[in-house]
Design a protein around this motif. Structure first.
Motif, PDB file in Angstrom:
ATOM      1  N   LYS A  21       0.863  -1.197   0.000  1.00  0.00           N
ATOM      2  CA  LYS A  21       0.000   0.000   0.000  1.00  0.00           C
ATOM      3  C   LYS A  21       0.891   1.236   0.000  1.00  0.00           C
ATOM      4  N   SER A  22       1.948   1.159   0.773  1.00  0.00           N
ATOM      5  CA  SER A  22       3.026   2.156   0.697  1.00  0.00           C
ATOM      6  C   SER A  22       4.239   1.481   1.301  1.00  0.00           C
ATOM      7  N   GLY A  25      -5.679   2.208  -2.074  1.00  0.00           N
ATOM      8  CA  GLY A  25      -4.443   1.462  -2.341  1.00  0.00           C
ATOM      9  C   GLY A  25      -4.328   1.142  -3.815  1.00  0.00           C
ATOM     10  N   SER A  32      -2.962  -4.443  -3.973  1.00  0.00           N
ATOM     11  CA  SER A  32      -2.567  -4.151  -2.588  1.00  0.00           C
ATOM     12  C   SER A  32      -3.581  -4.651  -1.565  1.00  0.00           C
ATOM     13  N   ASP A  33      -4.718  -5.159  -2.029  1.00  0.00           N
ATOM     14  CA  ASP A  33      -5.801  -5.532  -1.127  1.00  0.00           C
ATOM     15  C   ASP A  33      -6.168  -6.995  -1.375  1.00  0.00           C
TER      16      ASP A  33
END
Lengths: 361, 372
Positions: free
Chosen positions: B31-32, B83, B87-88
Motif C-alpha cells: 500500500k506504501s 491502495g 494491494s488488497d
C-alpha cells in the motif's frame, strides 16, 4: 556454367573476403595514417566477434597453411562458389574497421578497406558484388563514404554490424538510410559488434559460445528498433537484409512483437500496420546458419510459421563453418522454394543485382 | 492481453464447475513502503525517507520507460477501499482468485521489493522485510497463495542467508514456493558469483524464478538503449534468452542437476529456436565447454519451465501448438500476471483444441510438479 541456360545460377548473399593482414591496406591509406600504423605499432584490427582460430571462423577443410582462407578471389571461387554453382556472390568484409573509437580512424580504414575490395576483388572477378563498409562512428562520414562509392554499381548494399553504440533504428542513423535508399542500395546488417555495449543485455559473457548464440538476440532487438522507430515508414523502398542472423527465431519473435504492438501501438503511431507485414514486405534473412529443429517435418512446420516463401536469401557464409560438404540447403525444401531462395529472393533483396543483370546483354 | 476496459462491475459469476488453476505470476503490491516499517530498522527507515529507493535507472520515482497504463495495471484493478492494484487481498480474491478458481497462486512482489536497489545493504534489508510482509499479510491470510523468497541477488552472501532464514524454519518454509530473482541481473546470471544462490535454493528444494524486468544497469540490447516502452517489453524476451544461455553454457545446470529454473513473463515461443541454435553452436564450439556433459537442449528440457503470460497469439493460433509441443506440454505454467494490464484471462488464454490431459497439465498439474 553458360549464360542463357534455363536455370539461373544461385546468388550467394553472404560471403566474407578475409583481409590477409593490415599491411594489405597500407597502399590504400593516406600518408599520415600509413605513418601512424608504423610509428604507433598498430598491429591488426581483427574483431573478437570471430576469433581467428575459432572453429566457426574458418571451416577446417577450407583452411590454408596459415590458418586462414578467403584471402583472394581465387580461393573464394574455388571453395565458396564453384562447388555450389554460384553465379554471383556478395562480399561483406568483417575486418574490424567499424571498431576504432576515433571516427577519423574509422573513416580512413573503411575507405581503405572499400578501395581494397574494389581493386583486389571486384576488379578481378566479374561475378562479385559487395557491401560498402561504412564508418558508423560518424553518420556524416558514413554518408560521405556511400556518396563516394555509390556510382560503382557493383556495390549493392551498405553494411552495418548488428551491435553498435545505439540501436540502428534511432533517428541519428537515418541519413545513412536516406543515402542508401536514394542510391538503390540495400541495408545489410551482419552479426558482430563494435563493443560499445556489453554483447549481452545482461553484461559481458564468459564464453564465445554464448556470445555467438546471443547474436540472434541482437538481430531481434534491432528489428524491433528499425520497426518501432519508423524506419520502414519513413523509407518506403529500403530493403533490409539480416546476414548470419539465423531465421528460425523469426516467427516466435513476431508473435510477441505483434502482440505488444496491438497493446501499445499508441506509443509508435507511425507503425501503421502489423510488424509481420512490414517484415514480410521489407526484410530478408540469409539462409545460413540454419538453427533448425532436428526433424525435417518440424522444419517444414516452421517454414509455415514464417508465412512467406520470400523471406530467405541463399548464403553459404563462406568461409565460416555453418555446414559440411555442399549441404548449404536443407534437403526438405521443395525445388520451387530453392529457386526462390537462391535466385528470386536475392534479386528482390538487393535491387541493384537486378539492375546490373538487366543492363548486361 | 486486456487492452480495452471490460465491464467488470457486476459480481463475478459462480465458479463451481470450472477448472481449478494455478496462477504462477501474481503481483501483490505494498500500500506504501511504510507497510514494511515493522520489519525495517530505524537506520533503513531513515535512509529511505532521506535518500529514497534508487535503482540503476534514471528516475527517482517511476520506470525508465513510461508504462502503457498507470502502474502497468488493469483499469479495473484499483481496490474500492483504496491502495494500488494488487494491494488488497480481499479485493484480489473477489476479482481474481475466487472467480478464476485459483487453487495455487504464486506471489511475485515487484513494487517495490528492494531487488536491484543501488545500495546493496538496503536491498538486503528491504527484501527481508518484503518476505516478512508476504507471510504476515498474504500467505498467512489466504492458504491458496504461496510466497517467493525475494533475494537481494547482487549480494550473494545476503541472498544465501535470506534463503536459509526462511527455508530453514519449519514455521516459515511452507509459505514459500520459490526463490525470486529478476531477469535483468548485473552480470549474466550463470556467472559464478551467483552460484551459491542456486545451490542454496536447490538445497532447500526451491525452484529459482527469473521474472522479466529489473535494473542490471545494462542496455536491454547489445546495441544500446532503445527509445520505447514497446522495445523494452519485447526486449525482455531477448534479455531472458541471454540469461538462459548463460545458465546453460556456464554449467549451472550441470553443477546443480536438481535446480529448477522458471522463466517468468518473458514469453516462451523463443525457446525452441534458441535451443536448436544452442545445440548447433555448442557442437561446433564444444572445446570451450568441457564442463557440459549433455547438449544444451537437454539441460533446458530437464531443468527449465516457462510461465505462459503474455500468451503468444499467432495467426493462425494453431502455430502456438507447435511451439508448445517443441518445448513440451509439461513445461508451461499458466500465469495471469494479475493485476497488470496485460493480464491473461484463463478462459481465453489458450484457445486451442487440446486434450483434457494437456489442459489439466497446463493450468494446474505442471505447477504442482514444479512447486510440490
Amino acid at each position: 556454367m553458360l549464360a542463357g541456360m534455363s536455370l539461373p545460377l544461385p546468388i550467394d548473399c553472404d560471403v566474407h573476403p578475409v583481409l590477409p593482414g593490415l599491411p594489405a591496406l597500407m597502399p590504400y591509406l593516406d600518408d599520415m595514417w600509413r605513418e601512424q600504423v608504423v610509428r604507433r605499432g598498430i598491429d591488426e584490427l581483427y574483431s573478437i566477434s570471430y576469433p581467428s582460430n575459432a572453429p566457426i571462423t574458418t571451416r577446417a577443410d577450407w583452411k590454408g597453411a596459415d590458418g586462414r582462407t578467403a584471402t583472394t578471389p581465387e580461393l573464394l571461387a574455388a571453395q565458396g562458389m564453384d562447388p555450389f554453382g554460384t553465379g554471383t556472390a556478395i562480399l561483406h568484409c568483417l575486418y574490424g574497421v567499424q571498431l576504432p573509437f576515433s571516427e577519423d580512424m574509422g573513416a580512413v580504414f573503411t575507405r581503405a578497406l572499400n578501395d581494397w575490395i574494389v581493386a583486389e576483388w571486384l576488379d578481378r572477378d566479374p561475378r562479385l558484388r559487395a557491401s560498402i563498409v561504412v564508418p558508423v562512428q560518424s553518420v556524416a562520414l558514413a554518408v560521405a563514404e556511400i556518396e563516394r562509392l555509390a556510382s560503382d554499381k557493383r556495390f549493392v548494399s551498405v553494411l552495418l554490424l548488428v551491435m553498435g553504440e545505439i540501436p540502428l533504428g534511432r533517428r541519428q542513423h537515418w541519413p545513412i538510410y536516406e543515402a542508401a535508399e536514394r542510391h538503390g542500395l540495400s541495408l545489410a546488417i551482419h552479426a558482430g559488434s563494435s563493443y560499445r555495449n556489453p554483447p549481452s543485455p545482461l553484461g559481458w559473457t564468459s564464453y564465445y559460445t554464448e556470445e555467438y548464440v546471443n547474436q540472434a538476440n541482437a538481430f531481434q532487438s534491432q528489428l524491433t528498433s528499425l520497426i518501432c522507430e519508423g524506419v520502414f515508414s519513413k523509407f518506403s523502398t529500403l530493403k533490409v537484409v539480416l546476414l548470419e542472423s539465423g531465421f528460425t527465431w523469426l516467427p516466435g519473435y513476431l508473435w510477441r512483437l505483434e502482440k505488444f504492438w496491438k497493446g501499445v501501438r499508441m506509443e509508435v503511431p507511425w507503425v501503421d500496420r502489423p510488424p509481420g507485414e512490414i517484415v514480410r514486405d521489407r526484410v530478408r534473412l540469409s539462409l545460413q546458419p540454419i538453427d533448425a529443429p532436428p526433424d525435417a517435418d518440424d522444419m517444414l512446420r516452421l517454414m509455415d510459421h514464417m508465412k512467406s516463401d520470400e523471406l530467405l536469401v541463399f548464403s553459404t557464409d563462406y568461409p565460416h563453418w555453418q555446414f559440411d560438404g555442399q549441404d548449404a540447403l536443407p534437403t526438405c525444401f521443395s525445388p520451387e522454394l530453392v529457386r526462390k531462395i537462391t535466385v528470386d529472393n536475392p534479386l528482390n533483396a538487393f535491387p541493384r543485382l537486378k539492375e546490373l543483370r538487366e543492363s548486361v546483354p | 492481453m486486456n487492452v480495452d476496459v471490460l465491464n467488470r462491475s457486476e459480481a463475478p459469476a459462480s465458479s463451481s464447475t470450472r477448472l481449478m488453476i494455478a496462477d504462477c505470476d501474481i503481483h501483490p503490491r505494498l500500500k506504501s513502503v511504510h507497510e514494511l516499517d515493522p520489519w525495517l530498522s530505524a537506520r533503513w527507515k531513515e535512509h529511505l525517507s532521506t535518500f529514497g529507493l534508487t535503482h540503476r535507472q534514471p528516475y527517482e520515482r517511476g520506470p525508465a520507460y513510461p508504462k502503457a497504463q498507470p502502474m502497468a495495471s488493469r483499469r479495473d484493478a484499483w481496490p474500492p477501499g483504496g491502495g494500488g492494484p494488487g494491494s488488497d487481498l480481499g479485493f484480489m480474491a473477489f476479482q481474481h482468485l475466487d472467480p478464476n478458481n485459483v487453487a495455487l497462486g504464486i506471489l511475485n512482489p515487484l513494487t517495490p521489493s528492494g531487488q536491484g536497489a543501488i545500495h546493496p545493504d538496503l536491498s538486503g534489508a528491504l527484501t527481508h522485510a518484503v518476505n516478512h510482509w508476504q507471510v504476515e499479510c498474504w500467505t498467512s491470510q489466504d492458504r491458496r497463495l504461496k510466497a517467493s523468497i525475494v533475494v537481494p541477488y547482487e549480494d550473494t552472501a545476503a541472498s544465501v542467508r535470506e534463503i536459509e532464514y526462511w527455508a530453514g524454519n519449519p514455521d516459515f518454509a511452507p509459505h514459500f514456493a520459490q526463490v525470486l530473482m529478476l531477469s535483468r541481473t548485473g552480470e549474466p546470471p550463470g556467472q559464478r558469483r551467483y552460484w551459491p544462490i542456486y545451490e542454496a535454493a536447490a538445497a532447500a528444494g526451491l525452484p529459482v524464478a527469473f521474472h522479466a524486468f529489473g535494473h542490471g544497469g545494462h542496455p536491454v540490447t547489445g546495441g544500446g538503449w532503445p527509445s520505447y516502452y514497446i522495445e523494452d517489453m519485447v526486449g525482455h524476451a531477448q534479455s531472458s534468452q541471454a540469461g538462459l544461455v548463460s545458465l546453460v553454457i556456464e554449467g549451472v545446470l550441470e553443477r546443480i542437476p536438481d535446480l529448477k529454473v522458471v522463466m517468468v513473463e518473458a514469453g516462451f515461443a523463443w525457446a525452441p529456436s534458441l535451443t536448436w541454435r544452442l545445440d548447433r553452436q555448442w557442437r561446433k564450439l564444444k572445446l570451450e565447454t568441457p564442463h557440459l556433459t549433455m547438449s544444451p537442449s537437454e539441460y533446458v528440457r530437464r531443468n527449465v519451465w516457462f510461465t505462459s503470460q503474455p500468451m503468444e497469439e499467432p495467426e493462425p493460433r494453431e502455430h502456438v501448438r507447435d511451439a508448445i509441443g517443441w518445448i513440451g506440454w509439461d513445461r508451461l505454467l499458466f500465469a495471469t500476471d494479475y493485476p497488470h494490464w496485460d493480464f491473461d484471462d484463463p478462459s481465453h488464454a489458450l484457445p486451442l483444441r487440446i486434450s483434457e490431459d494437456q489442459r489439466q497439465d497446463f493450468f494446474m498439474n505442471n505447477a504442482r510438479k514444479v512447486y510440490g
